[in-house]
Motif scaffolding. Structure first.
Motif, PDB file in Angstrom:
ATOM      1  N   ALA A  14       0.835  -1.203   0.000  1.00  0.00           N
ATOM      2  CA  ALA A  14       0.000   0.000   0.000  1.00  0.00           C
ATOM      3  C   ALA A  14       0.871   1.255   0.000  1.00  0.00           C
ATOM      4  O   ALA A  14       1.942   1.292   0.594  1.00  0.00           O
ATOM      5  CB  ALA A  14      -0.925   0.003   1.205  1.00  0.00           C
ATOM      6  N   ARG A  15       0.382   2.306  -0.675  1.00  0.00           N
ATOM      7  CA  ARG A  15       1.188   3.519  -0.831  1.00  0.00           C
ATOM      8  C   ARG A  15       0.846   4.615   0.166  1.00  0.00           C
ATOM      9  O   ARG A  15       1.602   5.559   0.323  1.00  0.00           O
ATOM     10  CB  ARG A  15       1.031   4.073  -2.251  1.00  0.00           C
ATOM     11  CG  ARG A  15       1.637   3.199  -3.330  1.00  0.00           C
ATOM     12  CD  ARG A  15       1.830   3.989  -4.634  1.00  0.00           C
ATOM     13  NE  ARG A  15       0.835   5.034  -4.797  1.00  0.00           N
ATOM     14  CZ  ARG A  15      -0.319   4.893  -5.424  1.00  0.00           C
ATOM     15  NH1 ARG A  15      -0.630   3.733  -5.947  1.00  0.00           N
ATOM     16  NH2 ARG A  15      -1.149   5.898  -5.546  1.00  0.00           N
ATOM     17  N   ALA A  16      -0.321   4.525   0.804  1.00  0.00           N
ATOM     18  CA  ALA A  16      -0.697   5.567   1.768  1.00  0.00           C
ATOM     19  C   ALA A  16       0.440   5.726   2.782  1.00  0.00           C
ATOM     20  O   ALA A  16       1.049   4.746   3.199  1.00  0.00           O
ATOM     21  CB  ALA A  16      -2.001   5.191   2.469  1.00  0.00           C
ATOM     22  N   GLU A 362      -5.826   2.740   0.660  1.00  0.00           N
ATOM     23  CA  GLU A 362      -5.314   4.051   0.261  1.00  0.00           C
ATOM     24  C   GLU A 362      -6.234   5.167   0.745  1.00  0.00           C
ATOM     25  O   GLU A 362      -5.872   6.334   0.709  1.00  0.00           O
ATOM     26  CB  GLU A 362      -5.183   4.139  -1.271  1.00  0.00           C
ATOM     27  CG  GLU A 362      -4.335   3.062  -1.911  1.00  0.00           C
ATOM     28  CD  GLU A 362      -2.900   3.063  -1.420  1.00  0.00           C
ATOM     29  OE1 GLU A 362      -2.429   4.096  -0.913  1.00  0.00           O
ATOM     30  OE2 GLU A 362      -2.250   2.003  -1.524  1.00  0.00           O
TER      31      GLU A 362
END
Length: 534
Positions: A14-16, A362
């Motif tokens: 995940a990029r969050a 996200e």
RNA sequence: GGGCCCGUAGCUCAGCGGCAGAGCAUCUGACUUUUAAUCAGAGGGUCGAUGGUUCGAUCCCAUCCGGGCUCACCA
């Protein structure tokens, strides 16, 4: 694959930002394990300086750290704890402007905050008072944390081992810090600040001797050479060393701080390494600015306080504000509240619109609600509520809900509790921002005649709820009394009855507010109860 | 001086490799008897500049130009 498993899998990529941060902590835990340590738990720390009260930055730091913590828990089975550490052994440097008994406080300058009497008279010390305020503040939001007092840690001996390690590396630590100081401070600098046995003041004095075997330092206090053990709370560390010592003593894995502390973090990191320990993973977040781009400071009173925000917007909205872009300087002033509330609503809808785990991770609402966003809907936006409340003169819940149903017939307070809370905020906005701008005027004789007739007609309508029927009569009365253009008639209604040049379609208002009640309102205006009133 | 952040529509900002977006503001129309609200639609941008990487750059890299914050005393 269970939904838990798919969440875990998605969390790994995940990029969050909480996940980006959590991955740093995962890597640190793996390094610890690879070094042969048994990693039973991972520790997150947030710092608090009890010389002031908790503020919006305190909230932001704990909220953000909690999000990283929860993200970590999605990626790792290792237990976590969040320590909220209060640096309450710090010396009182100046008398704050906003407390009672300032002259009393003035007599205790330089003493540890926990050795200064509570000017409010409610706690054992000023430090204890502010610690209690911190805890009440954090509890108000339901944060899961463990409170730790610096004074307690020093006095109980919890820091003793680490303090002796600092003493062991005295020269190295000193030489790391010295080059960063100005000439004046350099002359008196010591990693250890002894607490004077005579005056009780946290001393910033040169250390004459340091005895590693005995675990003591020697310094001059009121003209006399004095020797104190570095352990047991007799001596405090100068703060950058204090930070490093604390990281070592408690085994902190993660701590974020404002960008004003960047150089301190770097220094404390170096010191920690010098002490033979691995410094925690850190993050620098940006400070908040007011609407003019100036840094928010309590003494200036600019920007927004937590209380101010929570007067006009719900907890979720301030949480969302803190979630978004922690590394960008954000302006924090009144106008961002409605926008943030509506952003929250939009994100909540996006969250519900997908089943995809990766996509959900996200979404800020996933983090704000710790993985369990509420199921409710918001059929109208907060921006609309605010406009509605000022345009419609809806000054109580029922009336405002009446107007809301005109837009969303299925909406009601029971099925839309979140929206009902927003109704409360919108009404407060009305009280604080709309009402003060109202300027009622007395009706002219011509208007008095027309208004009197309108009141009589409304009384006859009684329980009539058909807005169009009412509107028709309002129009007829205006024509009958020769208003030309007719808009002057409506304008007069708003100015006399609402104190505004504009208002809602009058028929709709009367139908919702009640024809009899509207008649009463008109008669009060005719009795000059409003005119001249602000 | 060190460090950090930001330059995208008139304003406030989102987007961060694949045909430039939102809110507000502006304009037009609808709701056939005020206004506001609401709804529908429109206009509006060399994505600060220059190089580079790439099939392709607002996005990544470098440099520069602007704006701002922060540390250089204490915590």
């Amino acid at each position: 694959m269970s939904s838990d498993d798919s969440l875990r899998a998605a969390a790994r990529t995940a990029r969050a930002w909480p996940f980006e941060e959590a991955r740093k902590v995962v890597a640190r835990a793996e390094r610890r394990a690879a070094a042969g340590e048994s990693v039973g738990e991972v520790l997150f720390e947030t710092g608090y300086g009890p010389s002031g009260l908790p503020h919006i930055g305190t909230f932001g730091e704990v909220a953000r750290t909690t999000w990283v913590r929860r993200a970590f828990e999605l990626m790792s089975p290792v237990r976590t704890r969040l320590i909220s550490f209060s640096d309450d052994m710090d010396g009182l440097r100046k008398v704050p402007g906003n407390v009672p008994n300032p002259e009393m406080l003035g007599e205790y300058l330089g003493r540890p905050l926990t050795a200064v009497p509570d000017p409010f008279g409610t706690h054992a010390s000023y430090g204890a008072h502010n610690n209690a305020r911190l805890r009440a503040f954090l509890d108000r939001f339901g944060f899961d944390y463990e409170f730790l007092s610096s004074t307690d840690c020093y006095k109980s001996g919890r820091f003793d081992t680490a303090l002796l390690v600092v003493l062991e590396h005295y020269e190295t630590v000193r030489d790391i810090v010295l080059p960063t100081l100005g000439a004046e401070r350099r002359a008196t600098y010591s990693p250890f600040l002894p607490i004077s046995p005579r005056s009780g003041v946290v001393l910033q004095v040169p250390i004459l001797e340091w005895n590693k075997k005995a675990g003591t330092i020697v310094f001059e206090d009121e003209g006399r050479k004095t020797e104190l053990p570095v352990t047991g709370g007799h001596v405090k560390c100068q703060w950058k060393v204090d930070w490093a010592m604390r990281w070592l003593a408690l085994g902190i894995d993660y701590e974020m701080s404002g960008k004003d502390l960047i150089s301190s973090v770097e220094l404390s990191t170096k010191i920690t390494r010098a002490l033979g320990a691995a410094p925690p993973e850190t993050l620098n977040y940006e400070l908040f600015l007011d609407e003019h781009g100036q840094r928010i400071s309590k003494s200036k009173g600019n920007g927004l306080s937590v209380d101010e925000w929570l007067t006009y917007g719900p907890d979720e909205s301030i949480a969302l504000f803190m979630f978004q872009k922690p590394r960008a300087a954000k302006k924090l002033y009144f106008d961002v509240i409605p926008k943030t509330v509506d952003d929250y609503i939009a994100l909540l809808e996006q969250y519900r619109a997908t089943d995809d785990a990766a996509e959900r991770l996200e979404n800020p609402v996933f983090h704000i609600h710790h993985g369990h966003p509420p199921a409710e809907t918001y059929p109208v936006s907060f921006a609309l509520l605010l406009t509605l409340v000022s345009a419609s003169n809806a000054h109580d819940r029922d009336l405002l809900w009446g107007f809301i149903r005109a837009y969303a017939p299925q909406a009601n307070p029971k099925d839309n509790p979140g929206l009902d809370r927003l109704v409360g905020y919108a009404l407060r906005y009305y009280e604080d921002f709309v009402k003060p701008t109202k300027r009622y005027r007395a009706p002219t004789d011509k208007e008095r005649a027309a208004l009197g007739e309108l009141a009589a007609v409304l009384d006859q309508f009684g329980d009539e709820r058909d807005a169009e029927k009412v509107q028709f009569e309002v129009y007829e009365i205006g024509k009958r009394h020769g208003f030309e253009p007719l808009r002057d008639w409506f304008k007069a209604l708003y100015e006399v009855l609402f104190g505004q040049a504009q208002g809602p379609r009058f028929g709709s208002f009367a139908a919702l507010f009640g024809c009899r009640e509207t008649a009463v309102l008109i008669r009060r205006a005719l009795a000059d109860e409003f005119a001249g009133r602000a």
